[in-house]
Design a protein around this motif. Sequence first.
Motif, PDB file in Angstrom:
ATOM      1  N   ALA A 188       0.828  -1.201   0.000  1.00  0.00           N
ATOM      2  CA  ALA A 188       0.000   0.000   0.000  1.00  0.00           C
ATOM      3  C   ALA A 188       0.866   1.256   0.000  1.00  0.00           C
ATOM      4  N   GLY A 189       1.978   1.200   0.722  1.00  0.00           N
ATOM      5  CA  GLY A 189       2.873   2.349   0.752  1.00  0.00           C
ATOM      6  C   GLY A 189       3.481   2.649  -0.601  1.00  0.00           C
ATOM      7  N   LEU A 200       1.345   6.979  -6.721  1.00  0.00           N
ATOM      8  CA  LEU A 200       0.264   7.900  -7.048  1.00  0.00           C
ATOM      9  C   LEU A 200       0.688   9.350  -6.856  1.00  0.00           C
ATOM     10  N   ASN A 201       1.572   9.583  -5.887  1.00  0.00           N
ATOM     11  CA  ASN A 201       2.008  10.945  -5.597  1.00  0.00           C
ATOM     12  C   ASN A 201       3.027  11.467  -6.608  1.00  0.00           C
ATOM     13  N   LEU A 209      -1.056   3.633 -13.112  1.00  0.00           N
ATOM     14  CA  LEU A 209      -1.946   2.474 -13.020  1.00  0.00           C
ATOM     15  C   LEU A 209      -1.309   1.294 -12.277  1.00  0.00           C
ATOM     16  N   ALA A 210      -0.016   1.336 -12.024  1.00  0.00           N
ATOM     17  CA  ALA A 210       0.653   0.217 -11.356  1.00  0.00           C
ATOM     18  C   ALA A 210      -0.013  -0.079 -10.011  1.00  0.00           C
ATOM     19  N   GLY A 211      -0.449  -1.323  -9.825  1.00  0.00           N
ATOM     20  CA  GLY A 211      -1.088  -1.736  -8.590  1.00  0.00           C
ATOM     21  C   GLY A 211      -2.551  -1.370  -8.484  1.00  0.00           C
ATOM     22  N   GLN A 212      -3.128  -0.750  -9.506  1.00  0.00           N
ATOM     23  CA  GLN A 212      -4.510  -0.268  -9.435  1.00  0.00           C
ATOM     24  C   GLN A 212      -5.529  -1.225 -10.053  1.00  0.00           C
ATOM     25  N   ASN A 213      -5.079  -2.303 -10.688  1.00  0.00           N
ATOM     26  CA  ASN A 213      -5.991  -3.253 -11.339  1.00  0.00           C
ATOM     27  C   ASN A 213      -6.928  -2.555 -12.320  1.00  0.00           C
TER      28      ASN A 213
END
Length: 231
Positions: free
Chosen positions: A51-52, A58-59, A91-95
């Motif tokens: 999550a981190g 995203l930032n 989009l990485a990790g966002q499915n």
Amino acid sequence: MSSDRPDETPAVNRRAAIGTGAAMLGGAALGAGLTAAAACAEPARTELPSAGSIDANLNKSAHLFHLTAAEPDRYDGGTLQGAHEQNFPVLAGQNGAAYFVRLEPGGVREPHWHPTAWELNYHISGSAKWTVMGTHPDGSYHNDVFEAHAGDLVFAPQGFFHYFENARADAPLELLIVFNTSAPETSDDIGILAALNSIPREVTATVLGIPVSVLDGIPTEIKPVVITKRH
């Protein structure tokens, strides 16, 4: 049939050229193994980051992607432009991934299925002929055949066999497709002819109840096409 995939597309992939005969034979040959293929296929998606890591990405990543300005993959029957974790890092990790698809008159999206992703198809313009086939709790197949138009939304469940084609001879078909995977669409797609060519010809002939010689005209290459065209 000559290859119509872009030069940059990897040679080892999940799709191959199709024809009317291949589509007809594949529907019968693949029906019995559809659910098993979806269940046994190795997931294409990588393990999700922490999550981190997702928050940090995203930032620091851009949130804007010019989808229809992206360099398209060009095929005999149309074009494909995609946004996924490799070219849109946010989009990485966002499915999640999205594709803009344009089929010219006669254009056909190769019949296929996605072992680890569902898809939502929003019809922007034109008309499309659709087939979506899957299994149901009573053990039967449900083969849903319909036509979709501008403003319509079509859902193809994970593992369901499906395809669409341009239903009009005088106008292109345009769709926006959203997947619940961040990986490129090529990483979670099995095309009909590639699947047929993974089965010995004598087995396919036995399943269909035809002589092996009838299959001689089916191409044996396993190569990506994504979009082809009626001739």
